[in-house]
Design a protein around this motif. Structure first.
Motif, short mmCIF file in Angstrom:
data_model
loop_
_atom_site.label_atom_id
_atom_site.label_comp_id
_atom_site.label_asym_id
_atom_site.label_seq_id
_atom_site.Cartn_x
_atom_site.Cartn_y
_atom_site.Cartn_z
N GLU A 165 97.79 -35.27 8.73
CA GLU A 165 96.98 -35.27 9.94
C GLU A 165 95.53 -35.66 9.65
O GLU A 165 94.89 -36.34 10.46
CB GLU A 165 97.06 -33.91 10.63
CG GLU A 165 98.44 -33.64 11.22
CD GLU A 165 98.42 -32.65 12.37
OE1 GLU A 165 97.71 -31.63 12.25
OE2 GLU A 165 99.12 -32.90 13.37
N ARG A 203 101.72 -36.54 16.92
CA ARG A 203 100.78 -35.57 17.46
C ARG A 203 99.38 -36.17 17.67
O ARG A 203 98.46 -35.48 18.10
CB ARG A 203 100.68 -34.38 16.50
CG ARG A 203 101.89 -33.44 16.59
CD ARG A 203 102.08 -32.61 15.31
NE ARG A 203 100.92 -31.80 14.94
CZ ARG A 203 100.66 -30.56 15.40
NH1 ARG A 203 101.48 -30.00 16.28
NH2 ARG A 203 99.61 -29.89 14.97
N SER A 204 99.21 -37.44 17.36
CA SER A 204 97.91 -38.10 17.49
C SER A 204 97.83 -38.89 18.79
O SER A 204 98.79 -38.95 19.57
CB SER A 204 97.69 -39.04 16.30
OG SER A 204 98.45 -40.23 16.46
N ARG A 256 97.59 -29.22 18.05
CA ARG A 256 96.60 -30.09 17.42
C ARG A 256 95.32 -30.05 18.23
O ARG A 256 95.33 -30.27 19.44
CB ARG A 256 97.11 -31.54 17.36
CG ARG A 256 96.20 -32.50 16.62
CD ARG A 256 96.85 -33.89 16.61
NE ARG A 256 96.11 -34.80 15.75
CZ ARG A 256 95.14 -35.59 16.17
NH1 ARG A 256 94.77 -35.56 17.43
NH2 ARG A 256 94.54 -36.42 15.34
N ARG A 265 90.38 -34.10 19.67
CA ARG A 265 89.40 -34.76 18.82
C ARG A 265 89.05 -36.10 19.42
O ARG A 265 89.83 -36.71 20.12
CB ARG A 265 89.96 -35.00 17.41
CG ARG A 265 90.23 -33.71 16.62
CD ARG A 265 91.12 -34.04 15.45
NE ARG A 265 91.23 -32.93 14.51
CZ ARG A 265 92.11 -32.88 13.52
NH1 ARG A 265 92.96 -33.85 13.35
NH2 ARG A 265 92.14 -31.84 12.70
N PHE A 268 94.04 -38.83 11.54
CA PHE A 268 92.85 -38.67 12.36
C PHE A 268 91.77 -39.67 11.93
O PHE A 268 91.05 -40.23 12.76
CB PHE A 268 92.32 -37.24 12.27
CG PHE A 268 91.04 -37.03 13.02
CD1 PHE A 268 90.92 -37.41 14.35
CD2 PHE A 268 89.94 -36.46 12.40
CE1 PHE A 268 89.74 -37.22 15.05
CE2 PHE A 268 88.75 -36.27 13.09
CZ PHE A 268 88.65 -36.65 14.42
N ALA A 326 102.60 -36.39 12.14
CA ALA A 326 101.16 -36.54 12.36
C ALA A 326 100.86 -37.65 13.36
O ALA A 326 100.00 -37.50 14.24
CB ALA A 326 100.46 -36.81 11.04
#
Length: 624
Positions: A32, A63-64, A207, A210, A36, A60
């Motif tokens: 992750e 979930r982004s 998560r 961001r 990110f 990852a």
């Protein structure tokens, strides 16, 4: 005696379970942090191929905010990512598991290297203790793409140290920077994961949000909202493509001095899609100098609303005229992008070795197969062309006859090509491209196969004011991955996409049709089926009868309709040029995915090319 094993095994299993949970959590934390960083640096799309060892990165990515595309075949998936990166002009990630799955990325990596396409190749691997020990699906993946990768990093197996999370994030940031260049190209990161690979679902934490509106943009991308997913707007703080170097005063003075002394010059625009502003900048330079522009069909200079009065597209035909080629000797050639596809241009240039050959390349690449280049100006091509035109504008004194002669040759060649149309069959292979481009709506992206397809586009289709974006895999110029690349380009935004390819290229990339099932990738696919390797019919080997037909012509007799049906894609065989144009226009307007097959004859195509060359040579020599 009492059995004490349960008293021993219980605590041991608890310790083992705790260690396993820690390993899984660390794998995901590293993945992750890396993903990110990709988000922050501008990666918007990733192509994911199924496999076990890559699970932490898959989770990852899911979930982004990065839009994910699922590929069933790694080679097709890599070319899908390549086409998406070309069309979007930004890095795209491609993820595989270990073993031969990773090796299948190599063809696309080679193409991306030579075509300067930013790809981020992510391969999962076994940890060091399982390598070279007979473990399943384990091969040597260290620098497996060799010199094709701009940068390689062996990530190592994640360990639970907080400081190393920053290491994973730093790798993501560097991966994007290295892929974007200059020069742009593929980078490779090899991730070693220990089992258990990912945490149990119930242990996953939400998560955290961001990057401002990144999550909103990611949701829009998954809905297929092209205006948000493929647009130019960036989230606050997101990095963009690096700026190419500005032209230096010294280089501009040097180039201007060379051009002022040489009134007979040519501007060469090779197959590249560097900047939407380049065509207008090059056109202005041509106006100031009086130099003709020899524009490859995939240079983006032949089509569009910019000044095309000095843009020539029939040069591959008229440079074959021996009298013209010998008489019209250039003093200087200034090249933007890679070398031209045209073989006759290279033969023409070889006849005039005294011409000064200048390259403009932001990465200072010596892209001159003939080794004639003498100077490279490391600068952004658009900025260099504009600044050079400004520098020359005040004292410019174009030589009218030089440019007019090339313009007359262009017109004579085009007239000969148009006249020959009446003597061939309605669905003659060469004349398909003018009809298809006429039927394409404004703003269509055309992805063209190599071999005969790109050559027919080059020869038969005239320039026009219509906004068309022509892409092709001209880095290594292979026939593989054309369908996947075109569909990948179709996933980059909400614009019509036309793929034109030969039958062998289509057969080679049948697996790529699976990309159409998700709905993000749409394209109208035209197969020009001449039952084999039509381009070889134009070469001297074609005179070798049985040897040619078996080893080069390679007739296959395949029916592609069942392949389209297998993937649920509408299929048709238009029986006339008018029907082909109408069906393509309807499909492109609806942004539909369908396959249109045109049956052609290799012998007729060879005869057409031979007759057309003779027609053009005669017309040019008589005119001039």
């Amino acid at each position: 005696m009492a059995d004490l094993s349960s008293k021993v095994d219980g605590p041991a299993r608890a310790v083992e379970d705790a260690a396993g949970s820690a390993t899984a959590a660390t794998n995901l934390a590293w993945a992750e942090a890396f993903v990110f960083a990709l988000e922050e640096r501008g990666v918007r799309d990733a192509c994911v191929c199924s496999g076990s060892r890559s699970a932490p990165l898959v989770l990852a990515l899911h979930r982004s905010s990065i839009r994910t595309h699922v590929a069933l075949d790694e080679r097709a998936g890599a070319f899908f990512a390549l086409g998406l990166a070309k069309a979007s002009r930004r890095p795209v990630a491609i993820l595989t598991t270990s073993g031969t799955a990773a090796a299948n990325l190599h063809p696309a990596a080679v193409e991306a290297h030579h075509a300067r396409v930013p790809l981020i190749l992510l391969t999962a691997d076994r940890p060091p203790e399982l390598r070279d020990a007979g473990a399943s699906q384990t091969i040597d993946q260290i620098r497996m793409f060799g010199a094709a990768a701009r940068w390689f990093h062996e990530v190592g197996a994640p360990v639970a140290e907080p400081d190393l999370i920053q290491y994973a994030a730093a790798l993501g940031a560097r991966a994007v920077a290295e892929a974007w260049g200059p020069p742009a190209g593929p980078v490779h990161l090899n991730f070693a994961f220990r089992e258990p690979l990912v945490p149990d679902p119930e242990l996953l934490e939400a998560r955290p949000a961001r990057g401002g509106d990144a999550a909103r943009r990611g949701d829009a991308a998954r809905r297929g909202d092209a205006a948000m997913a493929g647009g130019a707007a960036e989230s606050p703080g997101a990095a963009g493509a690096p700026e190419s170097p500005s032209p230096s005063a010294r280089d501009l003075a040097r180039a201007a001095g060379l051009l002022r002394q040489r009134r007979r010059g040519l501007i060469i625009c090779g197959p590249e899609d560097a900047s939407p502003e380049l065509p207008a900048a090059v056109a202005r330079l041509a106006a100031v100098t009086g130099y003709p522009i020899l524009a490859d069909p995939a240079s983006q200079v032949r089509y569009g609303p910019h000044d095309r009065s000095r843009v020539l597209g029939a040069y591959d035909a008229f440079l074959r005229a021996p009298g013209f080629a010998a008489r019209e000797a250039p003093e200087v050639v200034i090249q933007f992008g890679p070398a031209l596809t045209s073989k006759s241009y290279h033969l023409y240039a070889a006849r005039h070795p005294g011409a000064v050959h200048l390259l403009v390349d932001p990465a200072r690449g010596w892209r001159s197969p003939s080794r004639r280049a003498r100077e490279v100006f490391a600068a952004d091509p658009t900025a260099f062309a504009s600044a050079l035109a400004d520098s020359l504008a005040k004292g410019s004194d174009p030589l009218p006859r030089w440019g007019e002669t090339f313009d007359l040759a262009e017109r004579a060649a085009r007239d000969a090509i148009d006249r020959r149309r009446a003597s061939v069959s309605d669905l003659s292979e060469g004349y398909l491209f003018p009809a298809l481009l006429d039927s394409a709506p404004e703003g269509t992206l055309v992805y063209v196969g190599n071999s005969l397809a790109i050559r027919n586009l080059d020869l038969f289709a005239p320039a026009s004011a219509k906004r068309l974006r022509i892409l092709a895999n001209r880095g290594a110029s292979g026939i593989d991955g054309v369908i996947s690349s075109g569909l990948g380009a179709g996933a980059a935004g909400d614009f019509p996409v036309l793929i034109v390819t030969g039958d062998l290229s289509f057969h080679h990339d049948l697996n790529g049709l699976a990309a159409a099932r998700e709905g993000n990738a749409r394209a109208t696919i035209v197969i020009v089926n001449n039952d084999g390797g039509g381009v070889f019919s134009l070469l001297p080997i074609a005179r070798h009868g049985e040897v040619f037909e078996r080893y080069f012509g390679t007739p296959h007799g395949l029916d592609f309709a069942p392949a389209a049906a297998m993937y649920g894609i509408p299929f048709a065989r238009p029986d006339s040029l008018a029907a082909l144009g109408a069906r393509a226009a309807s499909s492109l307007a609806r942004r539909a995915t369908e396959i249109l097959e045109v049956r052609t004859d290799r012998d007729e195509t060879r005869a057409l090319h031979q007759a057309l060359r003779a027609d053009v040579i005669r017309a040019v020599e008589e005119t001039l």
